[in-house]
Write an enzyme that holds these catalytic residues in place. Structure first.
Site, short mmCIF file in Angstrom:
data_model
loop_
_atom_site.label_atom_id
_atom_site.label_comp_id
_atom_site.label_asym_id
_atom_site.label_seq_id
_atom_site.Cartn_x
_atom_site.Cartn_y
_atom_site.Cartn_z
N CYS A 55 0.85 -1.18 0.00
CA CYS A 55 0.00 0.00 0.00
C CYS A 55 0.89 1.24 0.00
CB CYS A 55 -0.93 0.09 1.20
SG CYS A 55 -2.12 -1.23 1.28
N ARG A 59 3.93 -0.40 -4.84
CA ARG A 59 3.70 -0.91 -3.49
C ARG A 59 2.37 -1.65 -3.37
NH1 ARG A 59 6.87 1.83 0.33
NH2 ARG A 59 5.39 1.21 1.90
N TRP A 93 -2.69 -2.75 -1.62
CA TRP A 93 -2.34 -4.17 -1.72
C TRP A 93 -3.13 -4.84 -0.61
CZ3 TRP A 93 -0.28 -8.07 1.29
CH2 TRP A 93 0.21 -9.19 0.62
N ASN A 137 -1.50 2.53 5.54
CA ASN A 137 -0.65 1.41 5.13
C ASN A 137 -0.23 0.68 6.39
OD1 ASN A 137 1.33 -0.31 4.05
ND2 ASN A 137 2.91 1.25 4.24
N GLY A 138 -0.44 -0.63 6.42
CA GLY A 138 -0.06 -1.41 7.61
C GLY A 138 -1.20 -2.34 7.98
N GLU A 177 17.93 -17.69 -6.91
CA GLU A 177 17.52 -16.36 -7.34
C GLU A 177 16.94 -16.39 -8.77
OE1 GLU A 177 16.84 -13.67 -6.06
OE2 GLU A 177 17.04 -12.14 -7.59
N LYS A 231 13.17 -15.23 -9.73
CA LYS A 231 12.84 -14.23 -10.77
C LYS A 231 11.78 -14.78 -11.70
CE LYS A 231 14.08 -11.56 -9.27
NZ LYS A 231 14.78 -11.08 -8.17
N GLU A 248 8.17 -15.32 -9.96
CA GLU A 248 7.42 -14.13 -9.52
C GLU A 248 6.88 -13.30 -10.67
OE1 GLU A 248 9.57 -11.13 -7.28
OE2 GLU A 248 11.43 -11.66 -8.29
N HIS A 263 19.13 -37.11 -4.44
CA HIS A 263 18.39 -37.42 -3.21
C HIS A 263 16.91 -37.16 -3.37
CE1 HIS A 263 22.22 -38.06 -1.26
NE2 HIS A 263 22.64 -36.97 -1.88
N LYS A 292 6.20 -4.17 -3.93
CA LYS A 292 7.64 -3.97 -3.88
C LYS A 292 8.18 -3.99 -2.44
CE LYS A 292 11.65 -2.97 -5.67
NZ LYS A 292 12.33 -4.13 -6.28
#
Ligand code: F6R
Length: 608
Positions: A2, A27, A73, A99-100, A481, A485, A488, A504, A603
């Protein structure tokens, strides 16, 4: 998660707030809204969807010199117009963006409902508007002050009251909030890029700060209700740095910015011929560093992957044991740390709630804390004893790219720095370690020239449902990584795995449909990784290998190879992730995905 924004001043705030919201959209982007005061009346417009949808809806709304905005968000309540911010109280005079997470919102909501308040959304945030209504008589500042006493959780809150068209009230706890100072106008926002177009003079608010923002001045009171002067920082980012500048999207721009970002992160920190690294920012005496018995790295996501590589760098060069912890676990793990432990928080945004909470936990143990951050003045930077900034510039695309490679560069030099202070390596050895760095920028440029080759590979494989990424040593973290990428931004299931673990279990997955991306660079583990490739090929798997330039042997067995320049193991991490960033990027574009704003993500993860 947010973004909140507020504007008060001499100009029409509506287009300014929309512009700020566009810059904050990374965000959160499932709904957006704006509230302005016109002739002592609140006007609120909210839309499910992007800020662009909101913009279309408010074209005829005219002028206002005060307003607040929000891009969401979703945490509590599905994305919808009802759940979009700003939220209002029952009188329709108060508007709130948040936001929160208000953790005790259910009990507050019950209390407010029993007192007759009517709720219209499923969000936790709406309780804030009704609480302020409860405490309001004629002073909006006091009403907000009383309300926050009842709230548990994290918040950055910006409030308007239609009877007070000359001020915005804002406060924060554990969620970021900054003030931007202009001439006869002031701004409030979740972070700096939101308002860079208008000002570079920024105040970073502290938890508990409660502000009255007028067009000519701002009054900040701290949690003890004392008026306080917070320092004004001049931010050396500019508006263009946070724009796409001709690229189709931020992610591609940021991938291609890596040569410059890496160079700027290195510059002025090393003296190559003297074998010296300068980290004046970290405020730790040589004696303190010599007493470090253990290092703990805390971080999340891509920054955690950088931490895994940092561990290998530091242990090899400085011979100090390092553990790399998920920040979300660390604070619940009763950590075994003390004053001889150095804790390193790694965070691009400097606002990740889990990393921040983990670092706050460390304070109890008297360990030294440093952070590696990209955003100057961010919360994590502020709670650290010292900060090493990556000079990547604003990273807007949700998938972290240039922040990661600059974190690796910092970790590399930090390892040399530690190793010199504890005399684990000599000056000539340090010089050798630094030699390659001079040409790194050019080598990164060369890797970026592989873009069209990688695009062709993406066109072959974009319909895959599953892709495995494997590696050993630093290559394992690169595999993790690379897989992150891809998943996502393209929503393809991708898994990073240690190549040594294939037998294994995961080797059972290999058949002619399985694509395996192998980090197969020259070095100590080369023969072992070659065996892995042979094993995959014997089971008809398809292999793309990231290889060292000139390696003819792998070409004979891997289906496709992507050569990167021959550099030392440490610097190879920076070069080998770039093809994987591009591979993920082109697959996602080919699939028609929004690479800058992937679904369900934001983000800065400012809630735990
Ligand atoms: C992935 C990504 C995230 C972040 C993570 C931590 O591309 O960007 O995994 O790395 O959310 O964020 P920071 O580094 O801001 O603490």
């Amino acid at each position: 998660m947010c973004g909140v924004v507020g504007y008060i001043g001499k100009n029409n705030g509506v287009p300014i707030i929309i512009e700020c919201l566009k810059n904050l959209e990374y965000r959160g982007y499932d709904s957006a809204g704006i509230a302005v005061i016109n002739e002592k009346k609140l006007k609120i417009i909210r839309k499910q969807g992007k800020v662009a949808d909101l913009e279309k809806a408010i074209l005829e709304e005219g002028r206002s010199f005060i307003g607040i905005g929000h891009t969401r968000w979703a945490t509590h309540g599905v994305p919808s117009e009802e759940n979009a911010h700003p939220h209002q109280d029952c009188t329709g005079k108060i508007a709130v963006v948040h936001n929160g997470i208000i953790e005790n919102y259910l009990s507050l909501k019950d209390m407010l409902i029993s007192e007759g308040h009517k709720f219209k959304s499923d969000t936790d945030s709406e309780v804030i508007a009704h609480l302020i209504e409860k405490y309001y008589s004629d002073d909006i500042y006091k009403a907000v002050k009383e309300s926050i006493k009842l709230m548990d959780g994290s918040y950055a809150i910006v409030v308007l009251h239609s009877d007070h068209p000359n001020q915005i009230i804002a406060t924060k706890n554990k969620s970021p909030l900054i003030l931007g100072l202009g001439k006869n106008e002031n701004f409030i926002a979740s972070d700096v890029p939101a308002i860079l177009k208008y000002t570079n003079d920024i105040i970073f608010l502290e938890d508990g700060d409660l502000c009255q923002i007028f067009n000519k001045n701002i009054v900040i009171r701290n949690s003890n209700d004392k008026i306080i002067d917070r320092p004004v920082k001049k931010i050396d980012w500019n508006y263009e740095m946070a724009q796409k500048n001709g690229y189709d999207n931020f992610m591609l721009k940021e991938i291609f910015e890596q040569p410059r970002a890496i160079q700027e992160t290195i510059i002025s920190r090393i003296s190559e011929d003297k074998g010296k690294v300068y980290f004046k920012e970290i405020n730790l005496s040589d004696e303190k560093i010599r007493n470090i018995k253990r290092i703990v790295i805390v971080s999340c996501g891509t920054s955690w992957h950088a931490g895994l590589i940092g561990k290998i760098f530091i242990e090899k060069m400085a011979r100090i044991p390092v553990t790399v912890e998920y920040a979300s676990e660390f604070r619940y793990s009763e950590p075994i740390i003390n004053e001889n432990t150095l804790v390193i928080g790694i965070s691009q945004s400097g606002e990740t709630a889990d990393t921040l909470a983990a670092m706050n936990e460390v304070k109890k143990y008297k360990s030294s804390i440093i952070s590696i951050c990209n955003v100057v003045g961010s919360s994590i930077a502020r709670i650290s004893d010292g900060v090493i900034y990556t000079h990547a510039g604003p990273e807007i695309g949700v998938a972290s790219t240039k922040a990661f490679t600059t974190q690796l560069v910092v970790l590399y030099f930090f390892s040399v720095f530690l190793a010199r202070i504890n005399r684990n390596i000599s000056i000539p050895q340090a010089i050798v370690r630094m030699k390659g760095i001079r040409n790194l920028q050019r080598k990164v440029d060369n890797v970026l020239k592989l873009n069209s080759q990688i695009k062709k590979l993406a066109e072959i494989f974009y319909k895959k449902k599953n892709i495995l990424y494997i590696g050993r040593g630093v290559g394992f973290a690169i595999a993790l990584e690379g897989a992150l990428k891809l998943k996502e931004i393209s929503y393809i299931h991708a898994e990073g795995y240690h190549a040594g673990e294939m037998k294994h279990g995961p080797i059972a997955l290999i058949d002619k449909n399985m694509l395996v991306v192998v980090i197969a660079l020259k070095g100590r583990r080369y023969n072992k990784i070659m065996n892995n490739i042979e094993e995959i090929k014997s089971r008809h798997g398809v292999v793309i290998a990231i290889v060292t330039e000139g390696d003819e042997r792998i070409k004979k067995i891997a289906d496709y190879t992507i050569p990167i320049p021959d550099v030392n193991e440490f610097l190879s991490t920076v070069l080998s992730i770039i093809p994987l960033q591009l591979f993920a990027y082109h697959i996602a574009i080919k699939k028609g995905c929004n690479v800058d704003q992937p679904r369900n993500l934001a983000k800065s993860v400012t809630v735990e």
